[in-house]
Scaffold this motif. Structure first.
Motif, PDB file in Angstrom:
ATOM      1  N   LYS A 150       0.824  -1.210   0.000  1.00 54.86           N
ATOM      2  CA  LYS A 150       0.000   0.000   0.000  1.00 54.86           C
ATOM      3  C   LYS A 150       0.863   1.266   0.000  1.00 54.86           C
ATOM      4  CE  LYS A 150      -4.178  -1.973   1.531  1.00 54.86           C
ATOM      5  NZ  LYS A 150      -4.384  -2.766   0.353  1.00 54.86           N
ATOM      6  N   HIS A 151       2.107   1.156   0.439  1.00 52.28           N
ATOM      7  CA  HIS A 151       3.030   2.284   0.565  1.00 52.28           C
ATOM      8  C   HIS A 151       3.649   2.600  -0.803  1.00 52.28           C
ATOM      9  CE1 HIS A 151       5.478   4.938   3.011  1.00 52.28           C
ATOM     10  NE2 HIS A 151       6.570   4.483   2.433  1.00 52.28           N
ATOM     11  N   ALA A 152       3.446   3.809  -1.311  1.00 56.49           N
ATOM     12  CA  ALA A 152       3.932   4.192  -2.647  1.00 56.49           C
ATOM     13  C   ALA A 152       5.430   4.493  -2.634  1.00 56.49           C
ATOM     14  CB  ALA A 152       3.176   5.414  -3.156  1.00 56.49           C
ATOM     15  N   TYR A 153       6.088   4.165  -3.726  1.00 58.41           N
ATOM     16  CA  TYR A 153       7.536   4.392  -3.861  1.00 58.41           C
ATOM     17  C   TYR A 153       7.905   5.862  -3.672  1.00 58.41           C
ATOM     18  CZ  TYR A 153       6.915   6.474  -8.449  1.00 58.41           C
ATOM     19  OH  TYR A 153       6.540   7.312  -9.462  1.00 58.41           O
ATOM     20  N   TYR A 154       7.044   6.782  -4.081  1.00 58.56           N
ATOM     21  CA  TYR A 154       7.387   8.207  -4.011  1.00 58.56           C
ATOM     22  C   TYR A 154       7.252   8.773  -2.597  1.00 58.56           C
ATOM     23  CZ  TYR A 154       2.368   8.218  -5.140  1.00 58.56           C
ATOM     24  OH  TYR A 154       1.032   7.948  -5.189  1.00 58.56           O
ATOM     25  N   ASP A 155       6.783   7.974  -1.646  1.00 54.19           N
ATOM     26  CA  ASP A 155       6.736   8.394  -0.249  1.00 54.19           C
ATOM     27  C   ASP A 155       8.001   8.001   0.516  1.00 54.19           C
ATOM     28  OD1 ASP A 155       4.228   9.570  -0.462  1.00 54.19           O
ATOM     29  OD2 ASP A 155       3.186   7.693  -0.007  1.00 54.19           O
ATOM     30  N   VAL A 156       8.899   7.287  -0.139  1.00 48.52           N
ATOM     31  CA  VAL A 156      10.145   6.848   0.490  1.00 48.52           C
ATOM     32  C   VAL A 156      11.221   7.897   0.259  1.00 48.52           C
ATOM     33  CG1 VAL A 156      11.985   5.114   0.397  1.00 48.52           C
ATOM     34  CG2 VAL A 156       9.591   4.411   0.169  1.00 48.52           C
ATOM     35  N   MET A 157      12.011   8.164   1.285  1.00 43.28           N
ATOM     36  CA  MET A 157      13.204   9.007   1.141  1.00 43.28           C
ATOM     37  C   MET A 157      14.387   8.062   0.918  1.00 43.28           C
ATOM     38  SD  MET A 157      12.139  12.048   1.205  1.00 43.28           S
ATOM     39  CE  MET A 157      13.736  12.811   1.155  1.00 43.28           C
ATOM     40  N   PHE A 158      14.790   7.925  -0.345  1.00 41.81           N
ATOM     41  CA  PHE A 158      15.862   7.009  -0.698  1.00 41.81           C
ATOM     42  C   PHE A 158      17.221   7.595  -0.336  1.00 41.81           C
ATOM     43  CE2 PHE A 158      12.411   5.881  -3.659  1.00 41.81           C
ATOM     44  CZ  PHE A 158      12.287   4.531  -3.367  1.00 41.81           C
ATOM     45  N   HIS A 159      18.163   6.705  -0.028  1.00 43.66           N
ATOM     46  CA  HIS A 159      19.534   7.094   0.289  1.00 43.66           C
ATOM     47  C   HIS A 159      20.487   6.334  -0.628  1.00 43.66           C
ATOM     48  CE1 HIS A 159      17.792   7.460   4.590  1.00 43.66           C
ATOM     49  NE2 HIS A 159      17.643   8.605   3.941  1.00 43.66           N
ATOM     50  N   GLU A 160      21.638   6.947  -0.911  1.00 44.27           N
ATOM     51  CA  GLU A 160      22.652   6.231  -1.674  1.00 44.27           C
ATOM     52  C   GLU A 160      22.926   4.896  -1.008  1.00 44.27           C
ATOM     53  OE1 GLU A 160      26.237   8.250  -2.681  1.00 44.27           O
ATOM     54  OE2 GLU A 160      25.169  10.013  -3.389  1.00 44.27           O
ATOM     55  N   GLY A 161      23.138   3.881  -1.823  1.00 46.45           N
ATOM     56  CA  GLY A 161      23.408   2.546  -1.298  1.00 46.45           C
ATOM     57  C   GLY A 161      22.180   1.686  -1.113  1.00 46.45           C
ATOM     58  N   ASP A 162      20.977   2.283  -1.191  1.00 44.35           N
ATOM     59  CA  ASP A 162      19.748   1.498  -1.057  1.00 44.35           C
ATOM     60  C   ASP A 162      19.671   0.431  -2.142  1.00 44.35           C
ATOM     61  OD1 ASP A 162      18.909   2.956   1.136  1.00 44.35           O
ATOM     62  OD2 ASP A 162      17.410   4.109   0.027  1.00 44.35           O
ATOM     63  N   THR A 196       5.105   0.070  -3.584  1.00 45.31           N
ATOM     64  CA  THR A 196       4.415  -0.196  -4.838  1.00 45.31           C
ATOM     65  C   THR A 196       4.430   1.024  -5.740  1.00 45.31           C
ATOM     66  OG1 THR A 196       2.397  -1.174  -5.760  1.00 45.31           O
ATOM     67  CG2 THR A 196       2.100   0.515  -4.051  1.00 45.31           C
ATOM     68  N   ILE A 197       4.152   0.794  -6.990  1.00 43.24           N
ATOM     69  CA  ILE A 197       3.908   1.861  -7.963  1.00 43.24           C
ATOM     70  C   ILE A 197       2.392   1.901  -8.145  1.00 43.24           C
ATOM     71  CG2 ILE A 197       4.241   2.655 -10.327  1.00 43.24           C
ATOM     72  CD1 ILE A 197       6.824   0.897 -10.361  1.00 43.24           C
ATOM     73  N   PRO A 198       1.732   2.926  -7.632  1.00 41.46           N
ATOM     74  CA  PRO A 198       0.269   2.976  -7.785  1.00 41.46           C
ATOM     75  C   PRO A 198      -0.114   3.010  -9.268  1.00 41.46           C
ATOM     76  CG  PRO A 198       1.010   4.564  -6.152  1.00 41.46           C
ATOM     77  CD  PRO A 198       2.237   4.049  -6.854  1.00 41.46           C
TER      78      PRO A 198
END
Length: 152
Positions: free
Chosen positions: A88-100, A125-127
């Motif tokens: 249910k959690h969208a990819y664009y709500d994540v704060m990505f960091h180098e190395g992820d 997910t990608i909505p």
């Protein structure tokens, strides 16, 4: 472009041209591509190399016998995000960091249920509407370029 330092993981990819295209995406973003066996094709497959064009030899590639082997080789602080249509959690709500590590499953079945269940808090997910899934290379591009964008 500065080095993004992201890791794209394909767990048991089945279609050589998708992997070739994803390799080009990784090269374009200075990310590493990790392939987890079994692969549905040979790394010598002409379709893989055609999709990767003459760039395939430059792709930062690691091949693993299992996802567990990949994880054991990383530090305990490594962050993994598991892409699935079941989150249910969208990819664009994540704060990505180098190395992820951005982890994607097979074209026909996605990631194993056991892997998703063990990592439920890191499933994203990608909505989308009107379709059950996207082409694997398209999905990788969407998420990887959002991660890179956040680093700009």
């Amino acid at each position: 472009m500065e080095r993004s330092g992201f890791n794209v993981v394909l767990v048991e990819p089945e279609i050589a041209p998708n992997t070739g295209n994803i390799g080009r995406l990784c090269l374009a973003t200075q990310s590493r591509l990790h392939l987890v066996k079994p692969l549905g094709f040979s790394l010598d497959d002409r379709k893989l190399k055609r999709a990767g064009l003459d760039y395939w030899g430059e792709v930062n590639l690691r091949v693993w016998n299992s996802f567990d082997d990949l994880q054991r080789a990383q530090s305990s602080e490594t962050r993994y995000f598991f892409l699935t249509t079941k989150a249910k959690h969208a990819y664009y709500d994540v704060m990505f960091h180098e190395g992820d590590f951005l982890v994607f499953g097979r074209e026909t079945k996605g990631l194993p249920e056991s892997l998703l269940a063990a990592n439920i808090d890191n499933c994203i997910t990608i909505p989308m509407h009107g379709t059950r899934s996207l082409n694997l290379a398209t999905a990788v591009a969407i998420v990887l370029f959002e991660a890179v964008r956040q680093q700009a």
